[in-house]
Design an enzyme around this catalytic site. Sequence first.
Site, PDB file in Angstrom:
ATOM      1  N   ASN A 154      59.907  28.109  69.202  1.00  0.00           N
ATOM      2  CA  ASN A 154      59.094  26.897  68.992  1.00  0.00           C
ATOM      3  C   ASN A 154      59.931  25.663  68.639  1.00  0.00           C
ATOM      4  OD1 ASN A 154      59.577  28.006  66.472  1.00  0.00           O
ATOM      5  ND2 ASN A 154      57.602  27.405  65.631  1.00  0.00           N
ATOM      6  N   GLU A 252      62.197  33.944  57.523  1.00  0.00           N
ATOM      7  CA  GLU A 252      61.252  32.832  57.696  1.00  0.00           C
ATOM      8  C   GLU A 252      60.219  33.265  58.713  1.00  0.00           C
ATOM      9  OE1 GLU A 252      61.094  30.260  55.910  1.00  0.00           O
ATOM     10  OE2 GLU A 252      63.079  30.075  55.006  1.00  0.00           O
ATOM     11  N   CYS A 286      55.136  27.277  62.531  1.00  0.00           N
ATOM     12  CA  CYS A 286      54.934  28.294  61.493  1.00  0.00           C
ATOM     13  C   CYS A 286      54.061  27.772  60.366  1.00  0.00           C
ATOM     14  CB  CYS A 286      56.281  28.743  60.943  1.00  0.00           C
ATOM     15  SG  CYS A 286      57.283  27.377  60.355  1.00  0.00           S
ATOM     16  N   GLU A 463      65.179  27.990  53.119  1.00  0.00           N
ATOM     17  CA  GLU A 463      65.957  27.127  54.013  1.00  0.00           C
ATOM     18  C   GLU A 463      65.908  25.716  53.440  1.00  0.00           C
ATOM     19  OE1 GLU A 463      67.358  28.143  56.875  1.00  0.00           O
ATOM     20  OE2 GLU A 463      66.305  29.976  57.385  1.00  0.00           O
TER      21      GLU A 463
HETATM   22  P1  NAD Z   1      59.605  36.586  67.740  1.00  0.00           P
HETATM   23  O1  NAD Z   1      59.517  37.341  66.473  1.00  0.00           O
HETATM   24  O2  NAD Z   1      58.947  37.147  68.935  1.00  0.00           O
HETATM   25  O3  NAD Z   1      61.131  36.333  68.155  1.00  0.00           O
HETATM   26  C1  NAD Z   1      62.042  35.697  67.295  1.00  0.00           C
HETATM   27  C2  NAD Z   1      63.456  36.034  67.715  1.00  0.00           C
HETATM   28  O4  NAD Z   1      63.685  37.426  67.470  1.00  0.00           O
HETATM   29  C3  NAD Z   1      63.772  35.802  69.196  1.00  0.00           C
HETATM   30  O5  NAD Z   1      65.079  35.278  69.323  1.00  0.00           O
HETATM   31  C4  NAD Z   1      63.719  37.212  69.762  1.00  0.00           C
HETATM   32  O6  NAD Z   1      64.510  37.351  70.939  1.00  0.00           O
HETATM   33  C5  NAD Z   1      64.307  38.004  68.613  1.00  0.00           C
HETATM   34  N1  NAD Z   1      63.994  39.446  68.616  1.00  0.00           N
HETATM   35  C6  NAD Z   1      62.960  40.086  69.209  1.00  0.00           C
HETATM   36  N2  NAD Z   1      63.031  41.419  68.977  1.00  0.00           N
HETATM   37  C7  NAD Z   1      64.132  41.614  68.210  1.00  0.00           C
HETATM   38  C8  NAD Z   1      64.730  42.764  67.628  1.00  0.00           C
HETATM   39  N3  NAD Z   1      64.201  43.993  67.782  1.00  0.00           N
HETATM   40  N4  NAD Z   1      65.847  42.605  66.887  1.00  0.00           N
HETATM   41  C9  NAD Z   1      66.382  41.376  66.688  1.00  0.00           C
HETATM   42  N5  NAD Z   1      65.862  40.250  67.229  1.00  0.00           N
HETATM   43  C10 NAD Z   1      64.745  40.371  67.983  1.00  0.00           C
HETATM   44  O7  NAD Z   1      59.046  35.117  67.381  1.00  0.00           O
HETATM   45  P2  NAD Z   1      58.680  33.955  68.388  1.00  0.00           P
HETATM   46  O8  NAD Z   1      57.456  34.379  69.142  1.00  0.00           O
HETATM   47  O9  NAD Z   1      59.894  33.545  69.129  1.00  0.00           O
HETATM   48  O10 NAD Z   1      58.318  32.753  67.366  1.00  0.00           O
HETATM   49  C11 NAD Z   1      57.049  32.620  66.793  1.00  0.00           C
HETATM   50  C12 NAD Z   1      57.022  33.143  65.376  1.00  0.00           C
HETATM   51  O11 NAD Z   1      58.047  32.512  64.610  1.00  0.00           O
HETATM   52  C13 NAD Z   1      55.725  32.804  64.652  1.00  0.00           C
HETATM   53  O12 NAD Z   1      55.282  33.928  63.922  1.00  0.00           O
HETATM   54  C14 NAD Z   1      56.132  31.685  63.699  1.00  0.00           C
HETATM   55  O13 NAD Z   1      55.298  31.560  62.568  1.00  0.00           O
HETATM   56  C15 NAD Z   1      57.528  32.062  63.347  1.00  0.00           C
HETATM   57  N6  NAD Z   1      58.283  30.893  62.850  1.00  0.00           N
HETATM   58  C16 NAD Z   1      58.560  30.800  61.500  1.00  0.00           C
HETATM   59  C17 NAD Z   1      59.237  29.681  60.997  1.00  0.00           C
HETATM   60  C18 NAD Z   1      59.535  29.558  59.525  1.00  0.00           C
HETATM   61  O14 NAD Z   1      60.409  28.770  59.171  1.00  0.00           O
HETATM   62  N7  NAD Z   1      58.864  30.285  58.644  1.00  0.00           N
HETATM   63  C19 NAD Z   1      59.644  28.673  61.870  1.00  0.00           C
HETATM   64  C20 NAD Z   1      59.350  28.801  63.226  1.00  0.00           C
HETATM   65  C21 NAD Z   1      58.662  29.920  63.707  1.00  0.00           C
END
Ligand code: NAD
Length: 485
Positions: A154, A252, A286, A463
């Site tokens: 995102n 996060e 998020c 962060e």
């Molecule tokens: P996601 O969990 O699908 O993926 C995040 C990252 O993890 C990607 O780079 C993905 O390739 C990697 N990944 C996937 N499987 C993995 C594994 N088994 N081991 C290690 N890495 C792996 O998340 P998304 O769909 O890309 O993003 C959306 C989510 O992110 C939402 O839940 C959102 O709330 C959260 N988010 C949180 C914050 C925060 O600061 N709290 C900020 C932005 C987004």
Amino acid sequence: MSERVLIPIVVGNKVLSEGSDGVGQSIDPATGQVVAEFARAGAAEVDMAVAAAREAFDNGPWRRMRPFERGRILHRIGELMLQKRDEIARKESMDSGKPLRDSYWEVDCSARFFEFYGGACDKLHGASIPLGPDWSDWTVKEPIGVSLHIIPWNYPFQLIARGVAPALAAGCAVIIKPSADTPVTAYEFVKICQEAGLPDGLVNLVNGRGSVAGDLLAKHKGVDQITFTGSVPTGERVLVAAASHAIPCNMELGGKSPQILFADADLDKSLPIIAGGFLTHCGQVCNAGTRLFVERSIHDDVVDRLHARIKAMNLGAGVDDPDMGPLIGKAQKADVERYFEIARKDGELLLGADVPTSPELANGAFVRPALVVGASNDTQIAREEIFGPVLTVIPFDTAEEAVAGANDSPFGLVAGIHTSNINKALGVGEKLRVGQVWINSFGVGLDVEFPFGGYKLSGFGREKGLEALGAYQQIKNIAIHHPLG
Ligand code: NAD
């Protein structure tokens, strides 16, 4: 795709145009067209990246430089980002779908992280601890080592800067694992670091699938710390991988953040803030404020005004800077449409399901924003993170009821309070179980100075701000016994 754009893997000073897990494609969510291809790392490239980061950390020049010299390089990275902001922002809007103004914000905010932590490099003081006569004791803050940054789709550029700037300031080497949906601007980030004179191997780029490259990196014994930003289920997998070699993590994760609107608020000011809180980047944020607790006496008026506002919004490709861009892709669109069905079951859905049909939007992942009324806080629509532009509006009668509803959530990332009464603002803020409370606001813009992070399923660790540095430091205590006689 007019000409083939290939995003490589970068390990040390080597640029690898092939990875052992094949090639991936990144899609423009507004058109369905391929924006770029990217080399997908497998075990061989993961090992190479970890080796390059280890070498840079264990034997490279970074830790031998004076802190102010490191700070100058970080400042230079920020300057280069601002110089290249047009190019980076356009690429970001095509890759992630977000309106151009939001991509500019990403670049500007990323530059601020490098300014802020560049200035912190020579202020990472330890403490002197009194032990009494014949003893001297002090602490030294040392870099934790090789830090892995797993990034969601995102905010692909800004979330790299948010974690990597404090990690470098602390003296670490880093490995970046971007999302497979948005690999494009991560490469711009790495090129800027090289141009700014960052020593080789301090920043490594491992593109690839989460289930392959991400998993291999998280389990790798050469990694000393993980900063993960993403969903709760993936975060749980990363925590298990980290536990397999006992390393610390910053987590996060997601949110379902409340906004509380009292009848005494200035609605002309509050409603645009509330709308921005759930609509920015098509709700794929998020800390999106997706539950609106509104005092019952103004409920119907607020719903009417929000409805009129979202109905008038124009949708379009991010590069055209519309009111709202598309979701990240077709799978996310199908997911959000599933929530429209859930909304109808849990309450009444206003707008939303009216998916745009105009020909120029036909191949994109577009949805309209939606309001859900008549659903209580314990329904599925009010409890789950949707990651789409859907606001559930819930009436309340007393401040206590609003607080109880806001806190009754598996998440605890941020909250907004809208009121002209200072006692209500502070009294409610004190009782909310979230990491950040906004009063008559929902963000200040380039907010890098204060800490950000969650309670409960929203994760742990902080962060931003000076607090972020702690994740990238070890604290060593040194005691000397020095009796005179
Ligand atoms: P996601 O969990 O699908 O993926 C995040 C990252 O993890 C990607 O780079 C993905 O390739 C990697 N990944 C996937 N499987 C993995 C594994 N088994 N081991 C290690 N890495 C792996 O998340 P998304 O769909 O890309 O993003 C959306 C989510 O992110 C939402 O839940 C959102 O709330 C959260 N988010 C949180 C914050 C925060 O600061 N709290 C900020 C932005 C987004």
